[in-house]
Design a protein around this motif. Structure first.
Motif, PDB file in Angstrom:
ATOM      1  N   GLN A   1     -19.989  -3.873 -27.887  1.00 26.11           N
ATOM      2  CA  GLN A   1     -19.254  -3.549 -26.656  1.00 26.11           C
ATOM      3  C   GLN A   1     -18.876  -2.077 -26.631  1.00 26.11           C
ATOM      4  O   GLN A   1     -19.026  -1.397 -25.605  1.00 26.11           O
ATOM      5  CB  GLN A   1     -18.003  -4.417 -26.567  1.00 26.11           C
ATOM      6  CG  GLN A   1     -17.145  -4.147 -25.331  1.00 26.11           C
ATOM      7  CD  GLN A   1     -15.871  -4.977 -25.331  1.00 26.11           C
ATOM      8  OE1 GLN A   1     -15.656  -5.808 -26.210  1.00 26.11           O
ATOM      9  NE2 GLN A   1     -15.019  -4.743 -24.355  1.00 26.11           N
ATOM     10  N   VAL A   2     -18.386  -1.569 -27.751  1.00 25.01           N
ATOM     11  CA  VAL A   2     -17.992  -0.169 -27.822  1.00 25.01           C
ATOM     12  C   VAL A   2     -19.200   0.751 -27.668  1.00 25.01           C
ATOM     13  O   VAL A   2     -19.148   1.750 -26.954  1.00 25.01           O
ATOM     14  CB  VAL A   2     -17.257   0.121 -29.144  1.00 25.01           C
ATOM     15  CG1 VAL A   2     -17.040   1.623 -29.321  1.00 25.01           C
ATOM     16  CG2 VAL A   2     -15.923  -0.606 -29.164  1.00 25.01           C
TER      17      VAL A   2
ATOM     18  N   LYS B   1     -21.944   0.195 -26.061  1.00 26.05           N
ATOM     19  CA  LYS B   1     -22.372   0.197 -24.667  1.00 26.05           C
ATOM     20  C   LYS B   1     -21.392   0.961 -23.786  1.00 26.05           C
ATOM     21  O   LYS B   1     -21.801   1.674 -22.855  1.00 26.05           O
ATOM     22  CB  LYS B   1     -22.529  -1.245 -24.173  1.00 26.05           C
ATOM     23  CG  LYS B   1     -23.700  -1.976 -24.830  1.00 26.05           C
ATOM     24  CD  LYS B   1     -23.759  -3.438 -24.412  1.00 26.05           C
ATOM     25  CE  LYS B   1     -24.914  -4.150 -25.107  1.00 26.05           C
ATOM     26  NZ  LYS B   1     -24.949  -5.597 -24.767  1.00 26.05           N
ATOM     27  N   GLU B   2     -20.103   0.828 -24.061  1.00 27.81           N
ATOM     28  CA  GLU B   2     -19.112   1.551 -23.269  1.00 27.81           C
ATOM     29  C   GLU B   2     -19.241   3.059 -23.480  1.00 27.81           C
ATOM     30  O   GLU B   2     -19.127   3.835 -22.527  1.00 27.81           O
ATOM     31  CB  GLU B   2     -17.705   1.071 -23.633  1.00 27.81           C
ATOM     32  CG  GLU B   2     -17.405  -0.336 -23.118  1.00 27.81           C
ATOM     33  CD  GLU B   2     -16.010  -0.799 -23.508  1.00 27.81           C
ATOM     34  OE1 GLU B   2     -15.297  -0.018 -24.184  1.00 27.81           O
ATOM     35  OE2 GLU B   2     -15.643  -1.928 -23.154  1.00 27.81           O
TER      36      GLU B   2
ATOM     37  N   ASP C   1     -22.267   4.110 -21.522  1.00 32.23           N
ATOM     38  CA  ASP C   1     -22.102   3.991 -20.064  1.00 32.23           C
ATOM     39  C   ASP C   1     -21.147   5.014 -19.481  1.00 32.23           C
ATOM     40  O   ASP C   1     -21.070   5.150 -18.254  1.00 32.23           O
ATOM     41  CB  ASP C   1     -21.624   2.576 -19.704  1.00 32.23           C
ATOM     42  CG  ASP C   1     -22.712   1.531 -19.889  1.00 32.23           C
ATOM     43  OD1 ASP C   1     -23.897   1.916 -19.926  1.00 32.23           O
ATOM     44  OD2 ASP C   1     -22.371   0.334 -19.994  1.00 32.23           O
ATOM     45  N   ARG C   2     -20.416   5.722 -20.312  1.00 27.99           N
ATOM     46  CA  ARG C   2     -19.508   6.750 -19.795  1.00 27.99           C
ATOM     47  C   ARG C   2     -20.269   7.837 -19.044  1.00 27.99           C
ATOM     48  O   ARG C   2     -19.729   8.474 -18.145  1.00 27.99           O
ATOM     49  CB  ARG C   2     -18.751   7.417 -20.945  1.00 27.99           C
ATOM     50  CG  ARG C   2     -17.685   6.587 -21.600  1.00 27.99           C
ATOM     51  CD  ARG C   2     -17.139   7.361 -22.784  1.00 27.99           C
ATOM     52  NE  ARG C   2     -16.114   6.647 -23.507  1.00 27.99           N
ATOM     53  CZ  ARG C   2     -15.620   7.049 -24.677  1.00 27.99           C
ATOM     54  NH1 ARG C   2     -16.079   8.155 -25.236  1.00 27.99           N
ATOM     55  NH2 ARG C   2     -14.687   6.355 -25.301  1.00 27.99           N
TER      56      ARG C   2
ATOM     57  N   MET D   1     -12.663   5.259 -29.302  1.00 29.48           N
ATOM     58  CA  MET D   1     -12.188   4.061 -28.624  1.00 29.48           C
ATOM     59  C   MET D   1     -11.684   3.070 -29.651  1.00 29.48           C
ATOM     60  O   MET D   1     -12.319   2.850 -30.678  1.00 29.48           O
ATOM     61  CB  MET D   1     -13.320   3.425 -27.799  1.00 29.48           C
ATOM     62  CG  MET D   1     -13.877   4.344 -26.726  1.00 29.48           C
ATOM     63  SD  MET D   1     -15.193   3.551 -25.805  1.00 29.48           S
ATOM     64  CE  MET D   1     -14.286   2.243 -24.984  1.00 29.48           C
TER      65      MET D   1
ATOM     66  N   ARG E   1     -17.824  -6.958 -30.749  1.00 31.25           N
ATOM     67  CA  ARG E   1     -16.926  -5.871 -30.380  1.00 31.25           C
ATOM     68  C   ARG E   1     -17.584  -4.514 -30.634  1.00 31.25           C
ATOM     69  O   ARG E   1     -17.410  -3.568 -29.861  1.00 31.25           O
ATOM     70  CB  ARG E   1     -15.621  -5.972 -31.165  1.00 31.25           C
ATOM     71  CG  ARG E   1     -14.826  -7.228 -30.885  1.00 31.25           C
ATOM     72  CD  ARG E   1     -14.412  -7.320 -29.409  1.00 31.25           C
ATOM     73  NE  ARG E   1     -13.632  -8.513 -29.156  1.00 31.25           N
ATOM     74  CZ  ARG E   1     -12.315  -8.592 -29.285  1.00 31.25           C
ATOM     75  NH1 ARG E   1     -11.628  -7.532 -29.677  1.00 31.25           N
ATOM     76  NH2 ARG E   1     -11.680  -9.709 -29.028  1.00 31.25           N
TER      77      ARG E   1
END
Length: 212
Positions: free
Chosen positions: A101-102, A104-105, A108-109, A80, A98
């Motif tokens: 955020q990455v 966690k993203e 969460d996928r 990402m 940032r």
């Protein structure tokens, strides 16, 4: 069901860069490497320690170091892209926000991942289907491994280990007010200098399959 996310915190010389990718391959999930290469550890450690001494959030040059180390403005973490504005100094708070955020993203996928470093064990504390692993070992054995893997002298290996241990500890203490050596942050703590890398991988993969 969500695929397991494995966070790996590793001291320098404990084999995180070898065990992490191997675990990801066995689990069939992406591997997210460290944001900061070991070559800039001395600068990061000194900057973070200065900030800790003053107990403030001042720049202290850390944003510039982080930016240069991670090749901003575009940082690729786990496939990402994280966009950070092009400017001379990136505020450290923005870099960490940032990065979080990455992390966690990616988690969460629901597709699973193995994340090395970045205090992911704290960022994802309590996240479902997540296994937190710590790799460590006696200083002398880690120095020996650094000498062998990097083909450097004993003095250089000891310097690299001291710089990197300080930087990794200071990063977690500065941004999260936590000690990365605290076993309470992990589900699994392994002396990866005593066990072969393949055995460590087997242990982590088995634990990842059993996490609930």
């Amino acid at each position: 069901m969500m695929a397991a996310v494995v966070t790996i915190s590793a001291t320098f010389g404990a084999g995180g860069s070898v065990i992490g990718p191997a675990v990801a391959e066995r689990l069939g999930v992406p591997f997210v490497d460290r944001a900061i290469p070991y070559t800039v550890a001395a600068d990061i450690g000194c900057s973070l320690e200065e900030a800790l001494v003053h107990d403030d959030r001042a720049e202290h040059g850390l944003g510039r170091i982080l930016a240069n180390a991670a090749r901003l403005p575009n940082v690729t973490l786990g496939g990402m892209d994280v966009y950070l504005p092009q400017r001379g100094v990136v505020p450290e708070e923005e870099f960490v926000t940032r990065t979080e955020q990455v992390i966690k993203e990616v988690a969460d996928r629901g597709e699973g991942a193995v994340i090395l470093g970045r205090a992911a064990q704290i960022v994802l504390a309590g996240h479902p289907a997540t296994l937190h692993v710590r790799l460590d070992g006696p200083r002398e054995r880690r120095i020996a491994r650094v000498r062998e893997s990097l083909e450097v002298s004993a003095e250089e290996a000891e310097r690299l280990l001291a710089d990197n241990d300080r930087a990794r500890t200071a990063y977690v203490k500065h941004f999260y007010r936590a000690d990365p050596a605290n076993p309470g942050l992990y589900h699994l703590v392994i002396d990866s200098t005593r066990l072969a890398a393949a055995a460590c991988v087997d242990i982590v993969v088995t634990a990842a399959h059993a996490i609930s």
